[in-house]
Write an enzyme that holds these catalytic residues in place. Structure first.
Site, short mmCIF file in Angstrom:
data_model
loop_
_atom_site.label_atom_id
_atom_site.label_comp_id
_atom_site.label_asym_id
_atom_site.label_seq_id
_atom_site.Cartn_x
_atom_site.Cartn_y
_atom_site.Cartn_z
CE LYS A 83 -3.85 1.80 2.83
NZ LYS A 83 -4.68 1.55 4.03
CB SER A 114 -7.81 3.45 2.71
OG SER A 114 -7.08 2.78 3.71
CB SER A 147 -8.39 0.69 5.49
OG SER A 147 -9.07 1.93 5.45
#
Lengths: 531, 531
Positions: free
Chosen positions: A132, A216, A240
């Site tokens: 990420k 996310s 997330s």
């Protein structure tokens, strides 16, 4: 700002594409979503060799069986995932960086090590891991979705840390033998269940490009869905990791806090400790999660991150549960609570169907399932929302302000377009007390299930939707309580795929009388799925 | 306020004395401190029978060897400690409550249980345990040193919880077989290294009645010193278990956070989570601490307190260290850091001498001792002080305001006489980050000691003064960094007695040039000890 934010953002987007070698560029116009809704599976495979398909459709554990025994070279594996990730990005804009040369060079050193010592460098020898774009990794930059972070270290220029500083988790994975090759897209601030930024745009779901890939850690979800990565590292403060896992049909673990190292990883509103974000793996199989966690704990992360608890992997607990789930001890069965709905929103039809599939599977395996009727989750959500708003969005608006880029709509929905008044110490203390009391009440409820099970023991776990949505169109993910309640409680939670939405089966009940606007929004969410 | 605070306070003080049976009253005038400096040991024994002396001078483990095998009745043991505690209180005002009837009745039920089942009810069967007057226990009230809490539940009247509500720790100890009989004195708010309140006055040290008994678990310290209790439960946010342990020559454990249940125990500034208070035992022997902790962990406190980590007693670790400390494995030795001084204050002569005694003892036993040169402790202290001031003293001043009592001087020294402005969310976040970075820096330093030891391993523990003072006259305990640094780091720490101050040996060096006012105050602290 010496440059317009759009110029900087476009430059970055272009640099990502330019980092893909010419011969991996898709020299076709990507068909629109209504012509090619699903770009996973067969559609993706057309761009790859049979060998690349074989490698990239093997899970992390399978890959390691080959790379740690010399059957596959780290270079071949890395190159295959680099290629597939490059295609994935061209189809969905799921990356914020790709650094193939760095990755291949690293893979070569691993191959050389294996060649010289005739053994792997570590348990993750030659395993490509996607990150990420919140984690720092040597050789790449971190944007966390902000235009203002491009070409900087966390928004600051000239720190000397640019492309050099590394998150502890990444260093640990590197020491275990993992190879890094890309950073996946995120919403700026990470405080959203959808993924949209001003650099690479809105992230659609590769399985249904009309819908959101979730957030996310959305870039991880999409990349894993496209098999452009076997394992990715995400973070989770309200869902997330789990929301994009759920939307992309992959596995994701949100461990409890203090288990894996967050050290040297930037975050929004750092220092807010009432509801802590955690790092965790996402992968295409469950065993891959287990393998990664065991490997990470073998690094004794508590020696490098003061927030990590000294608690090794507990084999005896894993074995005991494994034995029980396999019915090796005939009288010992597991028991589960099932949360069919919370106190506010009934999950949409496909989610309800998935839950019933899980219940049946558990019951068929001989386990007990009881109704889960905990303290109202809406009260828990209030605590999380309060914590997310302590400093009124100051950190987030500062970060948007670095470049002057507009605030992404699903961030401004919560944080507005400028900071609001901060909470005072006693407000924060009151919220901490409320959180502790809520956790206590929930724990007492959990203990009370001992009165309901045949074994006379409280349930071993509970089953819940990760999300009330089977999917969402852009900018319509509103109800986060199903995932966020876990962060409020600080429980370990794993998201796992069950089934896909089927419009013919998961029919919206037109007669359903919604109890409130959120309930109505969720109940109708599938109605507007494009065909 | 319907009544003057002095009337309420006097009424409470009188009620404590009245709770002592007539035949246990000391019908002598207590001699002044300059006539009878030390009231421990022989002086105390004159008021007891030989049988009472035998029981009360046996440590907790020794008592349990008798009570769990039927050799001593719970009643005899309880009565002996009630008597000795009653004398202790008359000599030093170390209690805020004593409830002999409740205790004896409980002891009788334990004896009946033993009689009926021919076995103890639990591992702490019949062990009297004293409680800092912060813990709630059925049958008694809690003042936390505030006049405004007298006759209330945490300052509120008519809650229905008065004398009924119980702290989880107390309930756990009760289930293990412990008997409760008294509450020990504390400074209001607990935020002080000395013990003084408007109810029973200033707590002097039973060993030297010119000096402080320490705080905030000062009543526990004094009571243990006088052997009016075999084990007491205290709390520690900056040294509140360890300082009175040090000043009273007993053992005290400050475990790391999340180990023992704080649930249902009131506190000052509850909800402040940057530097958490912990509960812990104080006792007359080291093995008593171990025994209590093992017993408490056997209750699986994580099932009743959501802040407790699921982590049982780790026998293998205890055994390994035990074996190493006994040199069973000849090549394996322990290694220790020794903090001879921090960056601000040189400990006073008796403390320096005690540290050298420990170093010699370790070296004589074959262990290695290296110099401990950590990141400056003064930086750590700033973080704790900042956390203690987040809400500007609002909670503390509210509690003093309940009765209109004056703020005790060593509390007003930090908190003034009225609240000051609260910190904002981003200030608190910044302090949390500072604390995390400080912990990280300290951890890295600890790891770096692997380069200094013969074993090539980092040190197993470090030795430090609990306090720079060998003792303090009232209102002169100013420098708390030696103990508070442990709370900032959230390390486990045990205070243990080494030696006593000896004015002939621990001579103040008149030529010492103090580096700063704190250093000067400490260096001269022994100078003014009365003979």
């Amino acid at each position: 700002m010496s440059q317009n934010f759009e110029t900087i953002a476009k430059g970055k987007a272009k640099a990502i594409l330019n980092a893909i070698p010419e011969h991996w560029r898709l020299n076709i116009a990507i068909p629109p979503a209504d012509k090619q809704r699903d770009v996973t599976g067969k559609y993706m495979q057309q761009f790859l060799t049979a060998g690349e398909v074989e490698i990239t459709e093997t899970d992390a554990v399978g890959i390691l069986e080959h790379t740690t025994t010399g059957k596959w070279s780290a270079r071949d594996v890395t190159e295959a995932f680099c290629h597939r990730a490059a295609i994935a990005h061209q189809l969905t804009n799921c990356l914020l960086d790709i650094f193939i040369d760095v990755a291949l060079e690293h893979a070569d050193t691993l191959d050389a090590y294996y060649h010289e010592h005739n053994k792997p460098i570590g348990p993750l020898h030659g395993l490509p891991i996607s990150l990420k774009d919140q984690f720092h990794v040597r050789g790449a930059e971190t944007t966390m979705g902000y235009v203002g972070w491009i070409g900087t270290f966390e928004g600051q220029k000239g720190t000397g840390k640019e492309r050099h500083f590394e998150s502890q988790l990444v260093t640990d994975l590197r020491q275990l033998g993992a190879v890094f090759y890309c950073k996946t897209t995120v919403p700026p601030s990470l405080m959203s269940p959808e993924t949209h930024n001003n650099i690479v745009g809105y992230l659609f779901n590769p399985k249904n490009r009309h819908l959101s890939a979730g957030g996310s850690s959305g870039g991880e979800g999409a990349l894993l869905s496209l098999r452009g990565s076997p394992v990715g590292m995400g973070t989770d403060i309200g869902g997330s990791i789990r929301i994009p896992s759920s939307f992309n049909g992959v596995y994701g673990l949100r461990s409890s806090t203090g288990r894996l190292p967050y050290e040297r990883t930037p975050n929004s509103m750092d220092g807010q400790e009432s509801i802590l974000s955690v790092v965790g793996p996402m992968a295409t199989t469950l065993r891959s999660l287990t393998f990664i966690i065991k490997a990470l704990l073998s690094m004794q992360p508590w020696l490098h991150d003061p927030m990590v608890i000294e608690l090794p992997w507990r084999d005896e607990q894993a074995s005991r549960l494994q034995a029980m789930s396999e019915k090796l001890g005939s009288s010992e069965k597991l028991s589960f609570g099932v949360l069919r709905r919370d106190d506010v929103v009934l999950p949409s039809p496909p989610v309800r169907r998935a839950i019933e599939m899980v219940v049946k599977a558990l019951e068929n395996a001989g386990h007990e399932v009881i109704e889960w009727k905990p303290p109202p989750h809406s009260r828990g959500l209030d605590i999380a929302v309060e914590a997310w708003m302590y400093e009124g969005g100051e950190d987030i608006h500062n970060a948007f302000g670095l470049s002057g880029e507009p605030v992404i709509s699903h961030i401004s929905r919560r944080y507005g377009n400028k900071p609001v008044e901060q909470k005072r110490a006693s407000d924060i203390a009151a919220n901490n007390i409320a959180r502790r009391k809520y956790r206590k009440e929930y724990l007492d409820y959990w203990n009370s299930t001992a009165n309901l099970t045949h074994s006379g023991q409280s349930v071993d776990a509970f089953i819940s939707p990760v999300s009330p949505y089977g999917g969402t169109r852009p900018n319509t993910y509103h109800y986060v309580t199903y995932s966020t309640i876990i962060n409020v409680l600080d429980y370990s939670s794993v998201a796992f795929p069950v089934t896909h939405v089927d419009k013919n089966v998961d029919v919206v009940d037109d007669g359903y009388v919604a109890a409130n606007p959120a309930d109505k929004q969720v109940s109708e969410s599938c109605k507007y799925f494009p065909n």
